[in-house]
Design a protein around this motif. Sequence first.
Motif, PDB file in Angstrom:
ATOM      1  N   ASN A  96       4.962  -2.497  10.270  1.00 55.39           N
ATOM      2  CA  ASN A  96       5.537  -3.063   9.037  1.00 55.39           C
ATOM      3  C   ASN A  96       7.017  -3.423   9.184  1.00 55.39           C
ATOM      4  N   PHE A  97       7.674  -2.817  10.124  1.00 58.79           N
ATOM      5  CA  PHE A  97       9.120  -3.030  10.235  1.00 58.79           C
ATOM      6  C   PHE A  97       9.501  -4.461  10.638  1.00 58.79           C
ATOM      7  N   PRO A  98       8.784  -5.047  11.637  1.00 59.67           N
ATOM      8  CA  PRO A  98       9.118  -6.452  11.945  1.00 59.67           C
ATOM      9  C   PRO A  98       8.898  -7.384  10.749  1.00 59.67           C
ATOM     10  N   LEU A  99       7.963  -7.047   9.868  1.00 56.27           N
ATOM     11  CA  LEU A  99       7.721  -7.893   8.684  1.00 56.27           C
ATOM     12  C   LEU A  99       8.926  -7.830   7.751  1.00 56.27           C
ATOM     13  N   LEU A 100       9.448  -6.607   7.590  1.00 57.09           N
ATOM     14  CA  LEU A 100      10.635  -6.429   6.743  1.00 57.09           C
ATOM     15  C   LEU A 100      11.849  -7.147   7.355  1.00 57.09           C
ATOM     16  N   ILE A 101      11.972  -7.053   8.674  1.00 55.10           N
ATOM     17  CA  ILE A 101      13.107  -7.692   9.349  1.00 55.10           C
ATOM     18  C   ILE A 101      13.040  -9.205   9.161  1.00 55.10           C
TER      19      ILE A 101
ATOM     20  N   LEU B 296      11.535  11.066   6.946  1.00 55.99           N
ATOM     21  CA  LEU B 296      10.809  10.645   5.747  1.00 55.99           C
ATOM     22  C   LEU B 296       9.762   9.568   6.073  1.00 55.99           C
ATOM     23  N   HIS B 297      10.181   8.505   6.780  1.00 57.07           N
ATOM     24  CA  HIS B 297       9.255   7.402   7.046  1.00 57.07           C
ATOM     25  C   HIS B 297       8.137   7.796   8.002  1.00 57.07           C
ATOM     26  N   ALA B 298       8.458   8.633   8.972  1.00 58.01           N
ATOM     27  CA  ALA B 298       7.448   8.978   9.967  1.00 58.01           C
ATOM     28  C   ALA B 298       6.545  10.106   9.486  1.00 58.01           C
TER      29      ALA B 298
ATOM     30  N   ILE C 280       0.816  -1.209   0.000  1.00 65.46           N
ATOM     31  CA  ILE C 280       0.000   0.000   0.000  1.00 65.46           C
ATOM     32  C   ILE C 280       0.858   1.271   0.000  1.00 65.46           C
ATOM     33  N   TYR C 281       2.002   1.204   0.675  1.00 67.63           N
ATOM     34  CA  TYR C 281       2.859   2.398   0.774  1.00 67.63           C
ATOM     35  C   TYR C 281       3.553   2.736  -0.540  1.00 67.63           C
ATOM     36  N   PHE C 282       3.561   1.780  -1.443  1.00 58.96           N
ATOM     37  CA  PHE C 282       4.272   1.971  -2.710  1.00 58.96           C
ATOM     38  C   PHE C 282       3.291   2.180  -3.867  1.00 58.96           C
ATOM     39  N   LYS C 283       2.045   2.467  -3.494  1.00 61.67           N
ATOM     40  CA  LYS C 283       0.981   2.595  -4.502  1.00 61.67           C
ATOM     41  C   LYS C 283       1.336   3.622  -5.576  1.00 61.67           C
ATOM     42  N   HIS C 284       1.975   4.717  -5.132  1.00 55.70           N
ATOM     43  CA  HIS C 284       2.306   5.781  -6.093  1.00 55.70           C
ATOM     44  C   HIS C 284       3.311   5.308  -7.139  1.00 55.70           C
ATOM     45  N   LEU C 285       3.992   4.190  -6.866  1.00 56.04           N
ATOM     46  CA  LEU C 285       4.946   3.669  -7.857  1.00 56.04           C
ATOM     47  C   LEU C 285       4.278   2.647  -8.780  1.00 56.04           C
TER      48      LEU C 285
ATOM     49  N   THR D 125      15.902  -0.785  -8.088  1.00 58.71           N
ATOM     50  CA  THR D 125      16.254   0.588  -7.709  1.00 58.71           C
ATOM     51  C   THR D 125      15.952   0.849  -6.245  1.00 58.71           C
ATOM     52  N   HIS D 126      14.710   0.518  -5.833  1.00 59.62           N
ATOM     53  CA  HIS D 126      14.374   0.796  -4.437  1.00 59.62           C
ATOM     54  C   HIS D 126      15.136  -0.134  -3.494  1.00 59.62           C
ATOM     55  N   GLY D 127      15.289  -1.400  -3.928  1.00 58.45           N
ATOM     56  CA  GLY D 127      16.029  -2.358  -3.102  1.00 58.45           C
ATOM     57  C   GLY D 127      17.455  -1.882  -2.846  1.00 58.45           C
ATOM     58  N   GLN D 128      18.069  -1.352  -3.884  1.00 56.62           N
ATOM     59  CA  GLN D 128      19.441  -0.857  -3.732  1.00 56.62           C
ATOM     60  C   GLN D 128      19.486   0.314  -2.746  1.00 56.62           C
ATOM     61  N   ARG D 129      18.550   1.257  -2.887  1.00 58.30           N
ATOM     62  CA  ARG D 129      18.518   2.416  -1.978  1.00 58.30           C
ATOM     63  C   ARG D 129      18.368   1.967  -0.526  1.00 58.30           C
ATOM     64  N   MET D 130      17.438   1.015  -0.340  1.00 57.91           N
ATOM     65  CA  MET D 130      17.153   0.562   1.018  1.00 57.91           C
ATOM     66  C   MET D 130      18.381  -0.122   1.632  1.00 57.91           C
TER      67      MET D 130
ATOM     68  N   VAL E 250       6.548  11.898   6.319  1.00 56.81           N
ATOM     69  CA  VAL E 250       6.107  12.009   4.920  1.00 56.81           C
ATOM     70  C   VAL E 250       5.375  10.734   4.494  1.00 56.81           C
ATOM     71  N   LEU E 251       6.054   9.598   4.625  1.00 52.43           N
ATOM     72  CA  LEU E 251       5.459   8.347   4.146  1.00 52.43           C
ATOM     73  C   LEU E 251       4.428   7.789   5.127  1.00 52.43           C
ATOM     74  N   ARG E 252       4.605   8.089   6.409  1.00 49.27           N
ATOM     75  CA  ARG E 252       3.730   7.591   7.480  1.00 49.27           C
ATOM     76  C   ARG E 252       3.575   6.075   7.426  1.00 49.27           C
ATOM     77  N   VAL E 253       4.711   5.404   7.345  1.00 50.97           N
ATOM     78  CA  VAL E 253       4.702   3.935   7.354  1.00 50.97           C
ATOM     79  C   VAL E 253       4.382   3.481   8.778  1.00 50.97           C
ATOM     80  N   ASP E 254       3.357   2.665   8.928  1.00 48.66           N
ATOM     81  CA  ASP E 254       3.005   2.185  10.264  1.00 48.66           C
ATOM     82  C   ASP E 254       4.156   1.334  10.815  1.00 48.66           C
TER      83      ASP E 254
HETATM   84  C1  HEM Z   1      11.915   5.100   0.917  1.00 49.73           C
HETATM   85  C2  HEM Z   1      15.168   2.794   3.692  1.00 49.73           C
HETATM   86  C3  HEM Z   1      11.581   0.361   5.893  1.00 49.73           C
HETATM   87  C4  HEM Z   1       8.439   2.223   2.724  1.00 49.73           C
HETATM   88  C5  HEM Z   1      13.104   4.684   1.491  1.00 49.73           C
HETATM   89  C6  HEM Z   1      14.422   5.146   1.087  1.00 49.73           C
HETATM   90  C7  HEM Z   1      15.322   4.505   1.856  1.00 49.73           C
HETATM   91  C8  HEM Z   1      14.592   3.618   2.756  1.00 49.73           C
HETATM   92  C9  HEM Z   1      16.849   4.675   1.820  1.00 49.73           C
HETATM   93  C10 HEM Z   1      14.711   6.183  -0.028  1.00 49.73           C
HETATM   94  C11 HEM Z   1      14.795   7.538   0.587  1.00 49.73           C
HETATM   95  C12 HEM Z   1      14.968   8.643  -0.421  1.00 49.73           C
HETATM   96  O1  HEM Z   1      14.606   8.474  -1.605  1.00 49.73           O
HETATM   97  O2  HEM Z   1      15.470   9.704  -0.012  1.00 49.73           O
HETATM   98  C13 HEM Z   1      14.466   1.961   4.566  1.00 49.73           C
HETATM   99  C14 HEM Z   1      15.081   1.144   5.592  1.00 49.73           C
HETATM  100  C15 HEM Z   1      14.074   0.453   6.212  1.00 49.73           C
HETATM  101  C16 HEM Z   1      12.828   0.852   5.569  1.00 49.73           C
HETATM  102  C17 HEM Z   1      16.577   1.089   5.883  1.00 49.73           C
HETATM  103  C18 HEM Z   1      14.130  -0.546   7.346  1.00 49.73           C
HETATM  104  C19 HEM Z   1      15.185  -1.246   7.684  1.00 49.73           C
HETATM  105  C20 HEM Z   1      10.418   0.605   5.201  1.00 49.73           C
HETATM  106  C21 HEM Z   1       9.156  -0.076   5.415  1.00 49.73           C
HETATM  107  C22 HEM Z   1       8.276   0.442   4.502  1.00 49.73           C
HETATM  108  C23 HEM Z   1       8.983   1.446   3.734  1.00 49.73           C
HETATM  109  C24 HEM Z   1       8.904  -1.158   6.473  1.00 49.73           C
HETATM  110  C25 HEM Z   1       6.827   0.069   4.265  1.00 49.73           C
HETATM  111  C26 HEM Z   1       6.385  -1.163   4.253  1.00 49.73           C
HETATM  112  C27 HEM Z   1       9.116   3.167   1.989  1.00 49.73           C
HETATM  113  C28 HEM Z   1       8.507   3.941   0.908  1.00 49.73           C
HETATM  114  C29 HEM Z   1       9.511   4.774   0.382  1.00 49.73           C
HETATM  115  C30 HEM Z   1      10.717   4.486   1.158  1.00 49.73           C
HETATM  116  C31 HEM Z   1       7.047   3.883   0.437  1.00 49.73           C
HETATM  117  C32 HEM Z   1       9.377   5.785  -0.775  1.00 49.73           C
HETATM  118  C33 HEM Z   1       9.574   5.055  -2.092  1.00 49.73           C
HETATM  119  C34 HEM Z   1       9.573   5.995  -3.293  1.00 49.73           C
HETATM  120  O3  HEM Z   1       8.671   6.806  -3.410  1.00 49.73           O
HETATM  121  O4  HEM Z   1      10.517   5.914  -4.112  1.00 49.73           O
HETATM  122  N1  HEM Z   1      13.242   3.746   2.495  1.00 49.73           N
HETATM  123  N2  HEM Z   1      13.100   1.768   4.584  1.00 49.73           N
HETATM  124  N3  HEM Z   1      10.280   1.526   4.186  1.00 49.73           N
HETATM  125  N4  HEM Z   1      10.433   3.523   2.106  1.00 49.73           N
HETATM  126 FE1  HEM Z   1      11.735   2.715   3.401  1.00 49.73          FE
END
Ligand code: HEM
Length: 141
Positions: A97-102, A86-88, A41-46, A57-62, A90-94
């Motif tokens: 979701n973090f334990p699911l990612l972990i 950003l997460h709190a 749901i949080y990535f709907k805009h993509l 792309t997003h995987g690499q950033r993360m 702007v994105l307001r990710v609940d």
């Molecule tokens: C964006 C890291 C967890 C949703 C990002 C970005 C990074 C990041 C580096 C890009 C920031 C930027 O463009 O300036 C992480 C890390 C996490 C985490 C390290 C936990 C270890 C989550 C979770 C969710 C989430 C649990 C939701 C299920 C998003 C979304 C974006 C984002 C929606 C914006 C994507 C876009 O518009 O391109 N995150 N994130 N993140 N993250 Fe996370």
Amino acid sequence: MLSAQERAQVAQVWDLIAGHEASFGAELLLRLFTVYPSTKIYFKHLGLCLDETQLLTHGQRMLEAVGVAVQHMDNLRAALSPLADLHAQVLRVDPSNFPLLIQCFQVVLASHLQGEFTVEMQAAWDKFLTGVAVVLTEKYR
Ligand code: HEM
């Protein structure tokens, strides 16, 4: 707070995945979206069906952000402050979701590293990622 031994184990795991951020990150996201579809749901805009390029792309950033966290285990709060905003805010990710990612992260590591990913490494990595999640979600309060 991680012990010296736990820090060494986290760094050891990172050495095994560094350089492969895009592929590990894409697989992590694919698992997350498949096993826990509500996270999409949080990535709907993509676009709901994130294609391979977007996953990479997003995987690499993360994963690069996780790499930064590994380099700043002593000072996670300062290192991740913009990402926490950003997460709190702007994105307001609940936070739920973090334990699911972990969990998905641990499965990706175990499936790739197999015997190299010891139980001690899993415990250290879990503690480390939980610390990252605490920092990324604490600005909700
Ligand atoms: C964006 C890291 C967890 C949703 C990002 C970005 C990074 C990041 C580096 C890009 C920031 C930027 O463009 O300036 C992480 C890390 C996490 C985490 C390290 C936990 C270890 C989550 C979770 C969710 C989430 C649990 C939701 C299920 C998003 C979304 C974006 C984002 C929606 C914006 C994507 C876009 O518009 O391109 N995150 N994130 N993140 N993250 Fe996370």
